[in-house]
Design a protein around this motif. Structure first.
Motif, mmCIF file in Angstrom:
data_model
loop_
_atom_site.group_PDB
_atom_site.id
_atom_site.type_symbol
_atom_site.label_atom_id
_atom_site.label_comp_id
_atom_site.label_asym_id
_atom_site.label_seq_id
_atom_site.Cartn_x
_atom_site.Cartn_y
_atom_site.Cartn_z
ATOM 1 N N THR A 250 -4.646 4.731 0.887
ATOM 2 C CA THR A 250 -5.624 3.933 1.516
ATOM 3 C C THR A 250 -6.453 3.632 2.293
ATOM 4 O O THR A 250 -5.794 4.158 3.316
ATOM 5 C CB THR A 250 -5.010 2.378 0.322
ATOM 6 N N SER A 251 -7.374 4.020 1.923
ATOM 7 C CA SER A 251 -8.626 3.761 3.130
ATOM 8 C C SER A 251 -9.885 2.376 2.313
ATOM 9 O O SER A 251 -10.018 1.965 1.005
ATOM 10 C CB SER A 251 -9.065 4.713 3.070
ATOM 11 N N TYR A 252 -9.788 1.513 4.090
ATOM 12 C CA TYR A 252 -11.087 1.226 3.488
ATOM 13 C C TYR A 252 -12.589 1.449 4.333
ATOM 14 O O TYR A 252 -11.695 1.807 5.612
ATOM 15 C CB TYR A 252 -10.488 -0.437 3.715
ATOM 16 N N LEU A 280 5.194 -1.862 9.294
ATOM 17 C CA LEU A 280 4.867 -1.630 7.248
ATOM 18 C C LEU A 280 7.100 -0.829 7.739
ATOM 19 O O LEU A 280 6.847 -0.558 7.202
ATOM 20 C CB LEU A 280 3.818 -0.996 7.418
ATOM 21 N N TYR A 281 6.381 0.115 8.721
ATOM 22 C CA TYR A 281 7.401 0.758 9.717
ATOM 23 C C TYR A 281 9.126 0.208 9.162
ATOM 24 O O TYR A 281 10.132 0.901 8.345
ATOM 25 C CB TYR A 281 7.309 1.387 10.554
ATOM 26 N N LYS A 324 1.646 -1.802 -3.372
ATOM 27 C CA LYS A 324 2.516 -3.679 -3.545
ATOM 28 C C LYS A 324 2.988 -4.043 -1.851
ATOM 29 O O LYS A 324 2.607 -4.996 -1.455
ATOM 30 C CB LYS A 324 3.219 -3.834 -4.532
ATOM 31 N N GLU A 325 3.948 -3.628 -1.432
ATOM 32 C CA GLU A 325 4.404 -3.630 -0.706
ATOM 33 C C GLU A 325 3.502 -3.715 1.098
ATOM 34 O O GLU A 325 2.936 -4.905 1.317
ATOM 35 C CB GLU A 325 5.834 -2.987 0.079
ATOM 36 N N ILE A 326 2.321 -2.592 0.942
ATOM 37 C CA ILE A 326 1.525 -2.434 2.124
ATOM 38 C C ILE A 326 0.730 -3.977 1.840
ATOM 39 O O ILE A 326 0.144 -4.775 2.632
ATOM 40 C CB ILE A 326 1.040 -1.182 1.949
ATOM 41 N N ASP A 327 0.221 -4.093 0.361
ATOM 42 C CA ASP A 327 -0.549 -5.644 0.469
ATOM 43 C C ASP A 327 0.058 -6.566 1.071
ATOM 44 O O ASP A 327 -0.419 -7.545 1.648
ATOM 45 C CB ASP A 327 -0.975 -5.907 -1.018
ATOM 46 N N GLU A 329 2.110 -7.308 3.244
ATOM 47 C CA GLU A 329 1.637 -6.907 4.874
ATOM 48 C C GLU A 329 0.462 -7.677 4.696
ATOM 49 O O GLU A 329 0.492 -8.498 6.383
ATOM 50 C CB GLU A 329 2.986 -6.194 4.698
ATOM 51 N N ILE A 330 -0.396 -7.046 4.221
ATOM 52 C CA ILE A 330 -1.579 -6.912 4.731
ATOM 53 C C ILE A 330 -2.627 -8.237 4.538
ATOM 54 O O ILE A 330 -2.803 -9.458 5.180
ATOM 55 C CB ILE A 330 -2.723 -5.727 4.064
ATOM 56 N N GLN A 331 -1.575 -8.921 3.072
ATOM 57 C CA GLN A 331 -1.913 -10.431 3.244
ATOM 58 C C GLN A 331 -1.137 -11.713 4.065
ATOM 59 O O GLN A 331 -1.750 -12.723 3.905
ATOM 60 C CB GLN A 331 -1.005 -10.599 2.006
ATOM 61 N N LYS A 332 0.420 -11.211 4.048
ATOM 62 C CA LYS A 332 0.543 -12.377 6.000
ATOM 63 C C LYS A 332 -0.330 -11.739 7.163
ATOM 64 O O LYS A 332 -1.233 -13.418 7.521
ATOM 65 C CB LYS A 332 1.566 -11.021 6.796
ATOM 66 N N LEU A 333 -1.392 -10.922 7.206
ATOM 67 C CA LEU A 333 -2.310 -11.109 8.146
ATOM 68 C C LEU A 333 -3.576 -11.800 8.150
ATOM 69 O O LEU A 333 -3.838 -12.028 9.155
ATOM 70 C CB LEU A 333 -2.570 -9.966 8.411
#
Length: 424
Positions: A250-252, A280-281, A324-327, A329-333
Motif C-alpha cells: 500500500t502506498s500513500y 507492525l512487526y 485490515k491490521e495495518i489500518d 495500527e494507523i488509526q491508533k496513530l
C-alpha cells in the motif's frame, strides 16, 4: 553531541557552486560532483537516460583513454563510485590527500571533455541491461517500486523508474545522448564538493584552473508537474514470475522531502515498521503470526514522496487481512498520541541516524552536495538535528491524520505470475 560541520561555499563565474570542508583527521580527500539531473528529466519514450549517463561518463574523455578511468584511480590509491536517483546524479572519488589535484582534473575532464561515441553507448547499453536483469527483472519482488510508481503518478515523471526501459535506450540515437549531455552536465547545473585534508588556497587555485574555463550551459527550465489529490483508493495488480508468495503493498503520496512533514513521515515509518520492536512487526509477525515479513519506508524525493508499506502474508491469510491490521495500527496513530517512551526511542534513533550520516567524510560530502542542490540550504547539515528534535507527538498524530487516509492510497496486489493465468 554532534560536531558542527564547518564549510565554505562560493560560485565560479560559470555558475558552478563550490563547497569546501576541511577535516585533517585522516590524510584523505573526497572530491564529488552532483548534477541536478535524474530520471525526472527524461521523456516518457526515453527513460533511463540519467542512469545510463552515470555509466557512460566513465567511458573516457579527450585526455583519459577509454577504460582508463578506473585504472588511474586505483593506481593512485583511490576509490570511486557514482549513483543516480529520480532527482540527481552523483560522482565521487576518495584519494590520499596528495592526489586532490588529480581528482579535480578528472572531474573537470568528465564535465568538459567526455567522449560520447557509439562504441561507448553500445558497451554501456549491455552493462545497464545486465544490471537491470540482476537487480530488477530476475530478482524476486524486483519490480515493486515500478509497480507502485506507475500507479501513483499520472503527470509527473516520477511515474517511471530510474533504471528505465531498455527498449528506450535501444531506440535512442547518438545525437540524443549528445544533446542530453550538453543540456544537463554543465557547471551551472552542478555542485562540486571537496572534503578532507587539503590546503584551501591550493584547492581554490586548482578548482579555478580546471573548472573555471568550462563554458556555462543554457539555463535549464523545468516544467512543474502537479498531481491531483488521490480521492479514492487506486486498486492495482502486478504479476511477477520470480515469486511464489503474494506481497501486499500500500502506498500513500506524500509531500516533497524539503517539507517538515516529510521528516515527520520518516519518524512514522520507523515507528510502524523499522526493526523487530516496531508496531507492525510486533503485531503481525510476532503476536498474530499473520505475516512472514512486514516493512515500510518513506520514499522521499524533491517534488513528491511515497510512503510505502509492504508485507508477505503467512499461509491462510490474505493481503486484505494484513491491510485490515495495518489500518488498525494507523488509526491508533491518528487518534492517540504515541507514548512518551516510544517518542523518546524515536528521537534517539533519529539523532543517531543524523550523527552517523556525518560520521564519514563520504557522508559529509554527499550531505553537503544534497543539501545545496535539492534543499537549497547547505546549513541543514548542521540544522537538521534541531528540526528532528522540534517534532512533537502531536505533529506525528496530525501528519498521520493528513496523509495516511485510507481513501488516498494505492492498494497493490503483487502476485505470482501463475495467478495471472488463473485471473484470466
Amino acid at each position: 553531541m554532534a560536531q558542527k560541520v564547518q564549510f565554505e561555499e562560493y560560485d565560479l563565474a560559470n555558475g558552478l557552486h563550490v563547497i569546501l570542508h576541511q577535516d585533517a583527521s585522516a590524510p584523505v580527500v573526497v572530491t564529488s560532483v552532483m548534477y541536478h539531473v535524474g530520471a525526472k528529466d527524461e521523456t516518457p519514450d526515453r527513460t533511463g537516460f540519467a542512469h545510463f549517463f552515470e555509466h557512460l561518463l566513465f567511458e573516457g574523455t579527450q585526455n583519459i583513454g577509454r577504460g582508463d578511468w578506473f585504472k588511474i584511480v586505483s593506481s593512485n590509491g583511490g576509490t570511486n563510485n557514482a549513483n543516480t536517483s529520480d532527482d540527481r546524479t552523483y560522482y565521487y572519488e576518495v584519494f590520499p590527500s596528495n592526489n586532490l589535484k588529480l581528482a579535480l582534473w578528472m572531474e573537470s575532464e568528465r564535465m568538459l571533455h567526455p567522449v560520447i561515441n557509439q562504441i561507448g553507448v553500445d558497451t554501456q547499453n549491455e552493462v545497464v541491461k545486465e544490471e537491470k536483469r540482476q537487480n530488477v527483472d530476475n530478482r524476486p519482488y524486483g519490480n515493486v517500486i515500478k509497480a507502485v510508481k506507475e500507479n501513483m503518478f499520472v503527470n509527473h515523471p516520477y511515474r517511471w523508474t530510474t533504471i528505465g526501459e531498455m527498449e528506450h535506450l535501444d531506440a535512442a540515437t547518438l545525437e540524443e545522448f549528445l544533446a542530453f549531455n550538453k543540456k544537463y552536465y554543465i557547471p551551472n547545473n552542478a555542485v562540486l564538493v571537496v572534503a578532507g585534508d587539503f590546503k584551501k588556497s591550493e584547492a581554490k587555485e586548482w578548482i579555478e584552473q580546471y573548472f573555471g574555463n568550462i563554458p556555462k550551459g543554457e539555463p535549464i527550465v523545468r516544467k512543474t508537474h502537479v498531481e491531483k489529490e488521490i480521492a479514492q483508493p487506486i486498486k492495482a495488480q502486478y504479476f511477477d514470475a520470480n515469486i511464489q508468495i503474494p506481497m501486499m503493498v500500500t502506498s500513500y503520496r506524500t509531500p516533497s522531502m524539503k517539507s517538515r512533514e516529510a521528516r515527520v513521515l520518516d519518524m512514522i515509518s520507523s515507528l510502524l515498521s523499522d526493526g523487530k520492536s516496531s508496531k507492525l512487526y510486533k503485531r503481525l509477525v510476532d503476536d498474530k503470526k499473520m505475516a512472514l515479513q512486514i516493512g515500510s519506508f518513506n520514499f522521499s524525493q524533491e517534488d513528491y514522496g511515497m510512503y510505502i508499506i509492504y508485507g508477505l502474508p503467512m499461509t491462510g491469510f490474505t493481503n486484505a487481512d494484513l491491510i485490515k491490521e495495518i489500518d488498525d495500527e494507523i488509526q491508533k496513530l491518528q487518534t492517540e498520541l504515541i507514548s512518551e517512551r516510544d517518542f523518546e526511542k524515536l528521537q534517539n534513533m533519529f539523532e543517531n541516524k543524523y550523527v552517523n550520516s556525518n560520521a564519514t567524510l563520504e557522508g559529509v560530502a554527499s550531505n553537503l552536495a544534497t543539501y545545496y542542490l535539492l534543499y537549497k540550504n547547505v546549513d541543514l547539515i548542521n540544522e537538521e538535528i534541531d528540526l528532528i528534535r522540534s517534532i512533537t507527538r502531536k505533529e506525528i498524530q496530525e501528519v498521520a491524520q493528513k496523509y495516511l487516509q485510507s481513501q488516498q492510497r494505492l492498494l497493490l496486489d503483487y502476485l505470482p505470475k501463475v495467478a495471472e493465468k488463473i485471473a484470466k
